[in-house]
Every structure is written in structure tokens, then in C-alpha cells.
Design a protein around this motif. Structure first.
Motif, mmCIF file in Angstrom:
data_model
loop_
_atom_site.group_PDB
_atom_site.id
_atom_site.type_symbol
_atom_site.label_atom_id
_atom_site.label_comp_id
_atom_site.label_asym_id
_atom_site.label_seq_id
_atom_site.Cartn_x
_atom_site.Cartn_y
_atom_site.Cartn_z
ATOM 1 N N LEU A 1 6.246 4.095 -13.571
ATOM 2 C CA LEU A 1 6.416 4.804 -12.307
ATOM 3 C C LEU A 1 7.857 4.735 -11.834
ATOM 4 O O LEU A 1 8.439 5.747 -11.422
ATOM 5 C CB LEU A 1 5.493 4.175 -11.250
ATOM 6 C CG LEU A 1 5.672 4.659 -9.800
ATOM 7 C CD1 LEU A 1 5.342 6.142 -9.682
ATOM 8 C CD2 LEU A 1 4.798 3.841 -8.845
ATOM 9 N N ALA A 2 8.456 3.563 -11.880
ATOM 10 C CA ALA A 2 9.833 3.398 -11.416
ATOM 11 C C ALA A 2 10.796 4.263 -12.209
ATOM 12 O O ALA A 2 11.661 4.944 -11.638
ATOM 13 C CB ALA A 2 10.236 1.930 -11.510
ATOM 14 N N HIS A 3 10.652 4.252 -13.518
ATOM 15 C CA HIS A 3 11.566 5.039 -14.346
ATOM 16 C C HIS A 3 11.371 6.535 -14.113
ATOM 17 O O HIS A 3 12.343 7.308 -14.177
ATOM 18 C CB HIS A 3 11.360 4.687 -15.815
ATOM 19 C CG HIS A 3 11.894 3.328 -16.156
ATOM 20 N ND1 HIS A 3 11.610 2.680 -17.342
ATOM 21 C CD2 HIS A 3 12.698 2.473 -15.455
ATOM 22 C CE1 HIS A 3 12.212 1.505 -17.369
ATOM 23 N NE2 HIS A 3 12.872 1.360 -16.222
ATOM 24 N N ALA A 4 10.135 6.947 -13.845
ATOM 25 C CA ALA A 4 9.889 8.355 -13.541
ATOM 26 C C ALA A 4 10.602 8.765 -12.253
ATOM 27 O O ALA A 4 11.008 9.918 -12.094
ATOM 28 C CB ALA A 4 8.390 8.607 -13.426
ATOM 29 N N LEU A 5 10.756 7.803 -11.334
ATOM 30 C CA LEU A 5 11.457 8.064 -10.071
ATOM 31 C C LEU A 5 12.939 7.721 -10.160
ATOM 32 O O LEU A 5 13.636 7.704 -9.146
ATOM 33 C CB LEU A 5 10.810 7.242 -8.945
ATOM 34 C CG LEU A 5 9.364 7.607 -8.592
ATOM 35 C CD1 LEU A 5 8.782 6.602 -7.597
ATOM 36 C CD2 LEU A 5 9.281 9.025 -8.019
ATOM 37 N N LYS A 6 13.392 7.444 -11.404
ATOM 38 C CA LYS A 6 14.796 7.102 -11.656
ATOM 39 C C LYS A 6 15.222 5.829 -10.915
ATOM 40 O O LYS A 6 16.326 5.724 -10.388
ATOM 41 C CB LYS A 6 15.716 8.268 -11.285
ATOM 42 C CG LYS A 6 15.469 9.525 -12.116
ATOM 43 C CD LYS A 6 16.406 10.647 -11.725
ATOM 44 C CE LYS A 6 16.265 11.843 -12.668
ATOM 45 N NZ LYS A 6 14.886 12.347 -12.796
ATOM 46 N N TYR B 1 0.834 -1.195 0.000
ATOM 47 C CA TYR B 1 0.000 0.000 0.000
ATOM 48 C C TYR B 1 0.878 1.257 0.000
ATOM 49 O O TYR B 1 0.646 2.197 0.739
ATOM 50 C CB TYR B 1 -0.928 0.005 1.224
ATOM 51 C CG TYR B 1 -0.255 -0.349 2.524
ATOM 52 C CD1 TYR B 1 0.288 0.629 3.343
ATOM 53 C CD2 TYR B 1 -0.152 -1.682 2.922
ATOM 54 C CE1 TYR B 1 0.913 0.305 4.536
ATOM 55 C CE2 TYR B 1 0.467 -2.019 4.118
ATOM 56 C CZ TYR B 1 0.992 -1.020 4.918
ATOM 57 O OH TYR B 1 1.607 -1.351 6.096
ATOM 58 N N SER B 2 1.899 1.256 -0.835
ATOM 59 C CA SER B 2 2.775 2.419 -0.900
ATOM 60 C C SER B 2 2.024 3.610 -1.489
ATOM 61 O O SER B 2 1.200 3.464 -2.377
ATOM 62 C CB SER B 2 3.987 2.118 -1.788
ATOM 63 O OG SER B 2 4.737 1.066 -1.261
ATOM 64 N N SER B 3 2.350 4.776 -0.984
ATOM 65 C CA SER B 3 1.840 5.995 -1.597
ATOM 66 C C SER B 3 3.000 6.654 -2.332
ATOM 67 O O SER B 3 4.158 6.519 -1.953
ATOM 68 C CB SER B 3 1.284 6.951 -0.540
ATOM 69 O OG SER B 3 2.327 7.470 0.265
ATOM 70 N N LEU B 4 2.683 7.367 -3.390
ATOM 71 C CA LEU B 4 3.719 7.981 -4.217
ATOM 72 C C LEU B 4 4.528 8.994 -3.420
ATOM 73 O O LEU B 4 5.742 9.121 -3.599
ATOM 74 C CB LEU B 4 3.070 8.643 -5.442
ATOM 75 C CG LEU B 4 4.027 9.247 -6.469
ATOM 76 C CD1 LEU B 4 4.946 8.176 -7.021
ATOM 77 C CD2 LEU B 4 3.235 9.909 -7.605
ATOM 78 N N SER B 5 3.849 9.692 -2.480
ATOM 79 C CA SER B 5 4.559 10.709 -1.701
ATOM 80 C C SER B 5 5.660 10.086 -0.852
ATOM 81 O O SER B 5 6.726 10.678 -0.665
ATOM 82 C CB SER B 5 3.573 11.468 -0.807
ATOM 83 O OG SER B 5 2.932 10.580 0.079
ATOM 84 N N TYR B 6 5.412 8.882 -0.323
ATOM 85 C CA TYR B 6 6.442 8.200 0.464
ATOM 86 C C TYR B 6 7.467 7.530 -0.447
ATOM 87 O O TYR B 6 8.659 7.523 -0.148
ATOM 88 C CB TYR B 6 5.801 7.149 1.367
ATOM 89 C CG TYR B 6 5.236 7.714 2.640
ATOM 90 C CD1 TYR B 6 6.017 8.474 3.502
ATOM 91 C CD2 TYR B 6 3.908 7.485 2.984
ATOM 92 C CE1 TYR B 6 5.498 8.992 4.675
ATOM 93 C CE2 TYR B 6 3.375 8.006 4.161
ATOM 94 C CZ TYR B 6 4.177 8.754 5.000
ATOM 95 O OH TYR B 6 3.666 9.269 6.157
ATOM 96 N N LEU B 7 6.995 6.969 -1.536
ATOM 97 C CA LEU B 7 7.891 6.221 -2.409
ATOM 98 C C LEU B 7 9.036 7.083 -2.923
ATOM 99 O O LEU B 7 10.180 6.645 -3.011
ATOM 100 C CB LEU B 7 7.090 5.638 -3.584
ATOM 101 C CG LEU B 7 7.804 4.613 -4.456
ATOM 102 C CD1 LEU B 7 8.243 3.408 -3.628
ATOM 103 C CD2 LEU B 7 6.899 4.170 -5.597
ATOM 104 N N LYS B 8 8.734 8.334 -3.239
ATOM 105 C CA LYS B 8 9.785 9.198 -3.773
ATOM 106 C C LYS B 8 10.786 9.635 -2.702
ATOM 107 O O LYS B 8 11.876 10.128 -3.024
ATOM 108 C CB LYS B 8 9.174 10.415 -4.469
ATOM 109 C CG LYS B 8 8.438 11.362 -3.543
ATOM 110 C CD LYS B 8 7.821 12.501 -4.354
ATOM 111 C CE LYS B 8 7.112 13.498 -3.439
ATOM 112 N NZ LYS B 8 6.501 14.602 -4.228
#
Length: 612
Positions: free
Chosen positions: A547-552, A506-513
């Protein structure tokens, strides 16, 4: 307790009373002649002794049914608040107020009827209504014809002793924090409930309630905060049960409820759901709102056992099954659960021996670069070479190792063994690749984790860039702020970090980055459905890659078993793969062989169905 007039003193007073009833005429006892003057002195002495006594004294008539009061001493007036004038001619029962149903009174009543000595501990009440504990002694007084004419009663205020006794009993039978019954009192209450149920052929349910992930509360708010939360939960559960039920604290974050069946109706599952619901309600502490849930195991008398220990143990087993099934659920005990529990106990015992005997081995599954087709890493996977059962896989023992804490020494062995093997292959001239090692929740929450990794790498002489740590998404998200701090320390060493089973949590994008990670690992459940079904899982795979590539971040897919899956991943830009399509997990010898052979993936996407 000391007393100015003890039971022997009472007998002496009786003797003086007999002398009084002889009309002050001189009379003799063997070897003793008592004159009227001595009788007068004896009466005066008796009166002075009773008047000076620190304990209340009462003289009553022996005439039933009233046994009316004829005399009280000053100590009686001082302690009870009643004056002599207010009590003369009354029956002593006014001292019990409305509390007349004391079983101990029967002994005093019997002593009066049978004209003998007697004593009991009673609850008495002062004129102002305050209660005090009274150890009451009564004794008959006979005249010189042997006829009982009066009773003398001495009162001993034992309130302090009874209060101290109550405190000791409370300490012995109640939990200090919550005030709930402890294990000892619970067992006694359950024993009584079983006796009644056996007599009336009714049921008793035993509920074992375990709070889930309570450690995060302690980590977040400390012991004071976790104590407050436990008190909140205890209060809620107490309000959710009936007066006839018993709620006890069993352990740090565990409670037990005993529910006897009422004559009016059967026990209902709604009661279990009600208790789960009160645990689920939001808790506000320290200005923050958070939620807990629980796992509940249920046993029933007589179906699941006829003894206290059996019912408690099986309820505990059922709670563990509920926890493994999923949070916030209840499970009734079954015979299969007990069999499985015995099996798990045997595995736990064998695991402890396995650690001592070093019965574990590592297998390695290649991780392949989808651009070049060459192996650029491997995942270390533990196996247990059981002396009787043969080669066991993680599904057979890892959960038990996690529950018992044995995962800590096992995980430490895996890390050191994997790093040692990687270094050994490098020294043999094989290609330099990274080795990925999985971390469990218990390992991740250890103190000074990064320092322990640094020491292992330094001892072995392996470069940090040749080690990768895999953590599950749910592990990281259980306490994101803490996870970020720990991961930053690990990242500072130069060790790579991968998030395993991505997409199932249940990851959120705000935490993932914010997470200092290098790679996302797509869970095999999404990969296995590529080319099948409605295509939703394939779309999820594509979304994760984007998503992963967008976050490098780099992306690796696990569980790749077909050429169709491989080609789909390549077309959508996945960086790496691992799975049976290239190789199953291999022993160290077999893995070294494919490294020497230079084995690689086919670069053609559609024409070739085998691996070069």
C-alpha cells in the motif's frame, strides 16, 4: 420593604379598638384625658388609615375554629381580586387554595390558638389562580377587659423579592448553561443522600462521567455548537436517571450523578449502561451527524468512603482509569486506583521540577536503510534522569505529561535538543542523517505549529530535510481535515513526516492518499509475529508495504529483533528498519561512536547471524 402600616401601627390600632369598646365614654391615661369626641376622631382616623393602606388588611373574629373575616380593605380587593362581599364570613384558608400543606401555616395557626402575634411567609392565590408570596403578620385585638375579640392581619406582597431571591439562588446553585445543579448544590444533595443512607443502612452510588474527545466538537463547531451539544447530553442524561437521582454539571465536559438506593431494590449496573448508551446516540448539529462517548467512574457509599469529598475524588480517579482502559467504559473504584493516583500526583509534581531542572536526556535509536545496510536516520527518545528513581522511560511519565499539559514544554525541549545534537554531530564531521521526533496530540493542536518548527531550525541552523516528525495514526485521524492543513504547512518547510504505529488505527485509503506524508512506520506488534503464529501479521506487514509503495511512500519497520524478521522485510521490499537486532536506543556518546565506526547491517540474508 416599606409599608404604610407597620407592626407598631398595628399596636396603635389595637389601642384605638380598646377605646371603641369603652362605649365612647371619656376615660384617662396617666396625664391624658380622652373625650368621646376624640374617640370618634380616632375611629375615623383608624378607618381612613386602613382604607388608604397600599397593603391588604383583614380583621377577623377571634372565635375558633373559623376566625371568620369581618373586614377587608380596598387594597385586599385590588391585590387578591376578591370583593369584600365574597370574603366576609369566610375563613382565610381559601387564600391558600389547594396549597394547604405549607409548613409555615403552623406558625399562624399557633398564633391564633395562643392569641399572640405571629408572622409567616406563605404562598397565596388570587381569584384568577395566580400565586403571590405573602408575608403575613397577625396580631390580637383585646377589649378593655383584656379579652381578645379580633385579629388584625396585614399582608405584604413580596413576590418580586422572592422571585429575585429564586433567581439568585438558581444562579448560586445551578449551572447557567444546562440548568443542572452545580457543584455547590450537588454537594448538598449528596450530603443529604449519605445521611439517609446511613440511617437506613443503604447504598449511594456516585457516578463521575467524562465526555471523551469533546475538544474536537469545540474545534469543529465553536463554543455555540459545543454549548448546544452539552445541553443535548445533559437533557439525555436527565431523562436516563430516576426522579430520586441528582444529575449535576461538574466541569466543562463532566457530569456527576448521585444515585441513592431505593428501599424496593438494589442499584444495578444496567443504570450505568443506560447512561453510557444515551451519550453514544448520534447527535445531529449543523447538518452533520457525529458521535460522542464517555468514560465513567463509580464509587459506592459506604464501601468506597463515608464523606462527600472522598466519594467524589475517588469517582474522578475511577473515571480516569476508565479512560485509560478505553473509551466508552465504566470502572468501579478500587484501593489500588487510589494508590496509583497518589503515585501519579507525585510524578506530576516531580515532572514540573524536572522541567525547571532540565533532568531529561535523549537517547537515539538508529534507523537503517535495508538496501545499503547503513544508518540513515535516528529516532530521538526521551528519558528522565530522576534524582531518586534513576532513569525513567516514557511509559512511566508521558501519559501524565499529556494529561496535565506538561507535554508542551517537554516536547519543545525534545525538538530543540534533538536538532541541536544533530547539528553538533554534523559540525564534528559525522555523517549527515535525519532525526525523527515524536509529536503528541497536545503539541499538534498548538497554534502556529509550523512557524515554531521553522524558528527552531533557523535558530540552530539545521536543514529542514534533516528533521522528521512522527505522528500516530490515531492522532491524525481524530480530525483529518485539520491534520491535512497543519501537515501541509509543515511539509512546506521541507520537513519529512512519518505516520507512526501504522496499522493499529483506523485510516481510510481515501484520507491516506490526501495526507502530505513521506513514510509509514509499521507497528512493532505486527513485526514481532513474523515467523510465528498463523502468519496473519506477516501478511499485514506485506500489505502495508504494498500500500505504501502504491502511494509512493517509504516504509520503516520498528521492533525488528531477529534475522528472520529482517530477511522477511527485505524480501518484501521494506525500505528501513529500527530495532534491537541492529541496536537498542543509545546515549548521545554511544550513538556518536557507532556513527564513527561505520556500523552497518549484514547484506547476506541467511548465512550470518551477527551485525558487522
Amino acid at each position: 420593604m416599606g409599608a404604610s402600616i407597620s407592626r407598631p401601627n398595628l399596636r396603635a390600632i389595637q389601642g384605638v379598638q380598646n377605646e371603641v369598646l369603652s362605649e365612647k365614654k371619656a376615660f384617662s391615661l396617666p396625664g391624658i384625658i380622652i373625650s368621646p369626641e376624640k374617640l370618634t376622631f380616632a375611629l375615623t382616623l383608624r378607618h381612613s388609615a386602613i382604607e388608604a393602606s397600599a397593603h391588604p388588611m383583614i380583621v377577623t373574629s377571634a372565635v375558633a375554629p373559623g376566625f371568620n373575616i369581618e373586614y377587608v380593605n380596598p387594597a385586599f380587593e385590588r391585590i387578591t381580586g376578591y370583593s369584600n362581599a365574597e370574603v366576609i364570613g369566610r375563613n382565610c384558608k381559601f387564600l391558600q387554595g389547594t396549597d394547604q400543606n405549607q409548613p409555615e401555616l403552623e406558625e399562624i395557626r399557633a398564633a391564633l390558638r395562643e392569641q399572640r402575634e405571629g408572622n409567616s411567609v406563605l404562598r397565596n392565590y388570587r381569584k384568577d389562580g395566580s400565586m403571590f408570596w405573602n408575608h403575613l403578620y397577625v396580631a390580637p385585638v383585646s377589649n378593655n377587659q383584656g379579652i381578645v375579640t379580633h385579629f388584625v392581619a396585614s399582608h405584604y406582597d413580596i413576590t418580586v423579592a422572592k422571585n429575585n431571591e429564586a433567581k439568585l439562588m438558581r444562579m448560586a446553585y445551578h449551572d447557567e448553561l444546562t440548568g443542572l445543579p452545580n457543584r455547590a448544590l450537588l454537594r448538598d444533595r449528596l450530603l443529604q443522600a449519605l445521611a439517609l443512607a446511613g440511617r437506613y443502612s443503604s447504598q449511594v452510588w456516585v457516578l463521575f462521567i467524562s465526555l471523551n474527545r469533546f475538544k474536537t466538537v469545540n474545534d469543529s463547531f465553536g463554543h455555540k455548537g459545543s454549548d448546544s451539544v452539552l445541553m443535548i447530553i445533559a437533557h439525555r442524561l436527565r431523562d436516563a436517571i430516576r426522579e430520586s437521582d441528582t444529575l449535576a454539571r461538574w466541569g466543562d465536559d463532566e457530569f456527576v450523578v448521585v444515585m441513592p438506593e431505593k428501599p424496593a431494590g438494589k442499584l444495578a449496573i444496567a443504570a450505568l449502561q443506560r447512561m453510557i448508551a444515551v451519550v453514544n446516540r448520534a447527535i445531529v448539529f449543523g447538518g452533520q451527524e457525529f458521535f460522542l462517548n464517555c468514560s465513567m467512574g463509580v464509587t459506592r457509599y459506604p464501601q468506597d468512603g463515608e464523606h462527600v469529598d472522598m466519594l467524589l475524588d475517588r469517582a474522578d480517579i475511577a473515571a480516569h482509569h476508565a479512560k485509560r482502559k478505553g473509551d466508552n467504559d465504566f470502572q468501579f473504584h478500587t484501593v489500588d486506583m487510589s494508590k496509583l493516583a497518589l503515585k501519579r500526583l507525585r510524578i506530576e509534581a516531580d515532572l514540573r521540577l524536572a522541567i525547571e531542572r532540565e533532568e531529561f536526556v535523549l537517547h537515539y535509536q538508529p534507523q537503517v536503510n535495508l538496501g545499503s545496510g547503513f544508518i540513515n536516520g535516528m529516532e530521538a527518545l526521551i528519558r528522565w534522569q530522576h534524582p531518586k528513581q534513576g532513569l525513567l522511560y516514557p511509559a512511566d511519565f508521558i501519559d501524565i505529561a499529556e494529561e496535565t499539559g506538561l507535554i508542551i514544554p517537554i516536547g519543545a525541549w525534545v525538538l530543540r535538543a534533538a536538532c541541536t545534537q544533530n547539528k553538533q554531530w554534523q559540525e564534528e564531521g559525522l555523517p549527515s542523517i535525519k532525526v525523527a521526533v515524536n509529536l503528541s496530540l497536545r503539541q499538534f493542536t498548538q497554534q502556529n505549529l509550523a512557524q515554531s518548527f521553522a524558528k527552531v531550525l533557523d535558530d540552530i541552523g539545521l536543514s529542514p530535510k534533516e528533521l522528521e516528525l512522527e505522528l500516530t495514526e490515531s492522532l491524525i485521524m481524530s480530525d483529518v481535515d485539520q491534520a491535512i492543513a497543519v501537515l501541509r504547512d509543515i511539509k512546506a518547510l521541507g520537513v519529512a513526516i512519518s505516520v507512526d504505529d501504522f496499522g493499529t488505527g483506523y485510516s481510510s485509503l481515501s484520507y491516506l492518499k490526501l495526507l502530505p506524508i513521506d513514510m509509514l512506520k509499521i507497528d512493532r506488534t505486527f513485526v514481532s509475529d513474523i515467523g510465528a503464529g498463523d502468519g496473519d501479521d506477516a501478511a499485514i506487514v506485506t500489505s502495508i508495504i504494498t500500500l505504501a509503495h502504491a502511494l509512493k511512500l517509504r516504509v520503516i519497520a520498528e521492533g525488528v529483533e531477529t534475522l528472520q524478521q529482517l530477511n522477511y522485510l527485505r524480501r518484501n521490499g521494506c525500505d528501513e528498519m529500527q530495532g534491537f537486532f541492529f541496536s537498542e536506543p543509545l546515549s548521545a556518546e554511544a550513538f556518536a561512536q557507532i556513527l564513527r565506526s561505520g556500523k552497518r547491517l549484514p547484506l547476506c540474508r541467511t548465512l550470518r547471524n551477527s551485525i558487522l
